[in-house]
Design a protein around this motif. Structure first.
Motif, mmCIF file in Angstrom:
data_model
loop_
_atom_site.group_PDB
_atom_site.id
_atom_site.type_symbol
_atom_site.label_atom_id
_atom_site.label_comp_id
_atom_site.label_asym_id
_atom_site.label_seq_id
_atom_site.Cartn_x
_atom_site.Cartn_y
_atom_site.Cartn_z
ATOM 1 N N ASN A 214 3.597 -37.383 74.082
ATOM 2 C CA ASN A 214 3.378 -38.035 72.671
ATOM 3 C C ASN A 214 3.691 -37.351 71.544
ATOM 4 O OD1 ASN A 214 3.038 -39.910 74.751
ATOM 5 N ND2 ASN A 214 1.103 -40.447 74.095
ATOM 6 N N ILE B 163 15.524 -48.304 69.955
ATOM 7 C CA ILE B 163 13.905 -48.703 70.042
ATOM 8 C C ILE B 163 13.926 -49.642 71.134
ATOM 9 C CG2 ILE B 163 12.184 -49.752 68.880
ATOM 10 C CD1 ILE B 163 13.421 -48.245 66.449
ATOM 11 N N ILE C 273 6.926 -46.473 71.577
ATOM 12 C CA ILE C 273 6.223 -46.660 70.045
ATOM 13 C C ILE C 273 5.255 -47.378 69.805
ATOM 14 C CG2 ILE C 273 8.628 -45.842 68.902
ATOM 15 C CD1 ILE C 273 9.052 -48.612 68.279
ATOM 16 N N CYS D 57 4.840 -42.097 68.881
ATOM 17 C CA CYS D 57 6.142 -42.351 69.891
ATOM 18 C C CYS D 57 6.324 -41.303 71.067
ATOM 19 C CB CYS D 57 7.489 -42.404 69.286
ATOM 20 S SG CYS D 57 8.124 -40.603 68.799
ATOM 21 N N GLN E 216 11.862 -38.575 64.825
ATOM 22 C CA GLN E 216 10.852 -39.484 64.360
ATOM 23 C C GLN E 216 10.682 -39.683 62.893
ATOM 24 O OE1 GLN E 216 6.939 -38.156 66.057
ATOM 25 N NE2 GLN E 216 6.006 -40.294 65.571
#
Length: 176
Positions: free
Chosen positions: A37, A67, A121, A138, A148
């Motif tokens: 992450n 996404i 996310i 994310c 990002q």
């Protein structure tokens, strides 16, 4: 990631997208103790409107295909699938809070993503009066650090009423 069966994956029209070698490495080495992450933290002051934030995020989800993806882990060779429509809402990505301990913030940042069936996310917005901290978290398989920033730039453009540039709408990962 846990092994999923076909019926556990979100339903809807989807397209496959290749996973590169680094993503395969990340997925093979992720465990309950190791999570890939990453977070961006934005601190700002002023008045905020949660409805505007959620509306911005709904547009962002709709406009940025990558996404809306999951990684199917039920095979020895994982595959990414990008969905035509989101199976999740902006509200499901956000945690709004007036007070969280540092331990709770750390838990938010380090909570493992279930890449097989949830978005990779999440957002945390902490507010104390007119001072705010927005954490954009994310999984590294979705965006690297530069990606990002690029994805959040798109979110900020939408929030500020600017049009989404065409390059953001392409089925193109913001990484590597």
């Amino acid at each position: 990631n846990e092994i999923m069966t076909r019926q556990d994956y979100p339903s809807g029209k989807r397209s496959s997208y290749p996973i590169n070698g680094l993503e395969k490495f990340i997925l093979a080495h992720e465990s309950k103790a190791i999570h890939y992450n990453s977070q961006f933290v934005f601190e700002f002051s002023g008045t905020i409107n949660q409805d505007s934030i959620l509306s911005t995020t709904e547009t962002w989800i709709r406009e940025i295909p990558y996404i809306r993806s999951v990684i199917e882990t039920s095979f020895l060779n994982p595959k990414r699938f990008v969905y035509e429509h989101a199976w999740f809402s902006a509200a499901s990505l956000f945690t709004f809070s007036n007070s969280l301990s540092q331990h709770e913030v750390d838990d938010f940042c380090h909570r493992q993503f279930q890449l097989s069936f949830e978005p990779a996310i999440r957002f945390l917005l902490q507010s104390e009066g007119e001072r705010h901290r927005l954490i954009f978290s994310c999984h590294h398989s979705l965006f690297d650090g530069a990606g990002q920033a690029y994805a959040f730039e798109c979110w900020a453009k939408i929030y500020n009423g600017q049009p989404v540039p065409e390059e953001f709408r392409k089925l193109n990962p913001f990484r590597y």
